[in-house]
Enzyme design. Sequence first.
Site, PDB file in Angstrom:
ATOM      1  N   HIS A 137       0.839  -1.203   0.000  1.00  0.00           N
ATOM      2  CA  HIS A 137       0.000   0.000   0.000  1.00  0.00           C
ATOM      3  C   HIS A 137       0.872   1.251   0.000  1.00  0.00           C
ATOM      4  CE1 HIS A 137      -2.841   3.018   1.638  1.00  0.00           C
ATOM      5  NE2 HIS A 137      -3.751   2.281   1.028  1.00  0.00           N
ATOM      6  N   GLU A 181       1.791  -6.472   3.509  1.00  0.00           N
ATOM      7  CA  GLU A 181       0.392  -6.579   3.912  1.00  0.00           C
ATOM      8  C   GLU A 181       0.026  -8.051   4.101  1.00  0.00           C
ATOM      9  OE1 GLU A 181      -2.400  -3.927   1.684  1.00  0.00           O
ATOM     10  OE2 GLU A 181      -0.624  -3.455   0.484  1.00  0.00           O
ATOM     11  N   LYS A 239     -12.621   0.016   8.432  1.00  0.00           N
ATOM     12  CA  LYS A 239     -13.123  -0.890   7.400  1.00  0.00           C
ATOM     13  C   LYS A 239     -14.149  -1.836   8.033  1.00  0.00           C
ATOM     14  CE  LYS A 239      -8.897  -0.162   4.833  1.00  0.00           C
ATOM     15  NZ  LYS A 239      -8.395   0.896   5.756  1.00  0.00           N
TER      16      LYS A 239
END
Length: 395
Positions: A137, A181, A239
């Site tokens: 990211h 990630e 999220k």
Amino acid sequence: MNQFDNFFQEALSKREEEGFRRKLTPIDVASSVQIQVQGQKYLNFSSNDYLGLSFHPELLQKSQECVAKYGTGSAASRLITGHTSCHQAIETQLAQFLGTEAALVFASGWQANVAVIACLIENLPKPVYVITDKLNHASLHYGCKAGQGKQIRFRHNDMNHLQQRLDSLKDLDGSKLIITETIFSMDGDQADLKSLRRLADEHYAFLFLDDAHATGVLGAQGQGLAPTYADLTMGTFSKAWGSFGAYIAGSKALCDWLVNFCSGFIHTTSLPPAVNGSIAASLELMPLLDKERAYLKQRWQYVKQQLSLWGINTGDTVSQIIPLIVGSAENALEITKLLKQEKLWVMPIRPPTVPAHSSRLRLTLSAAHQSKDIEYLLDKINILIKQKPSLWKSR
């Protein structure tokens, strides 16, 4: 106008010509899966509200209670007067939930990644070798830049290449920091966590795992994938948790060290009461949502299967993030336009967010999507594939 506006305008014009210019669109959110844009309602398949908690009555109630009791803002950083009993309770309960010694709440995932990575690079024994997945990211890459650390990148999810990178450093003094990630935000695929942990141990490296898109959805009771493997876990509340903010979890020594050395934590105003209330409510709910997680998994597996049968390139996704890789930015924009005409909101992702020639529609599913919503989406996509097959062919 100032002397730099010509520069700004030229850069924007170039991006427009390339088909990569971004523009803000005012959106009114009506529910976890419905939005309204310029008076038109859409079924939303671009949200990260994976469990549909952003409109959960318990989060709404707790958030409102905290505003009524504590006001709208925290008014200070954590080390001044911004560290409240609410923050303390959240961090204590969060660490227990994740199975770590400690946890520390940050303002956002971007802020946590940039601030903490920069802090590690600046303070670990020198020299610091930063080994990163090529498709990390943007916030992880910017954290390396902020810490003025040169990245040694390995091919995406290629553990053999990572081992080669680490082997080349094995006789050198200093610190090794592996950053990746768990579930990748643009591809929905999963890192090889067992191999990452093994390689980190073999090479005495510190393993930083961004768990933002796994926490709440994957792992026992939604703990995410990172805590079992990471030296440092970064997760977000924005999220699947339906709120806002982020956390760092790991050893007590690590979290105490960050309180003393991490500028991005020390000098940032703490999360406001309304956000703390919603996080606290979500933390209570999270272990109870196995049914929602199971439903979500069944739905994303079904959608991926159908798209694959129709010849759509969905990459190696194993999660609620399903990329529909169509190659060109023009194709992605055209498909988004056509789906909007069917009242479906599925946004395109283009370079530089993703590599060249891998523009896609980033389809995200939520436990709040009903079966009829999924079937409507698939029906409209299938019709478009038959009507305009050339739009769906990735390179």
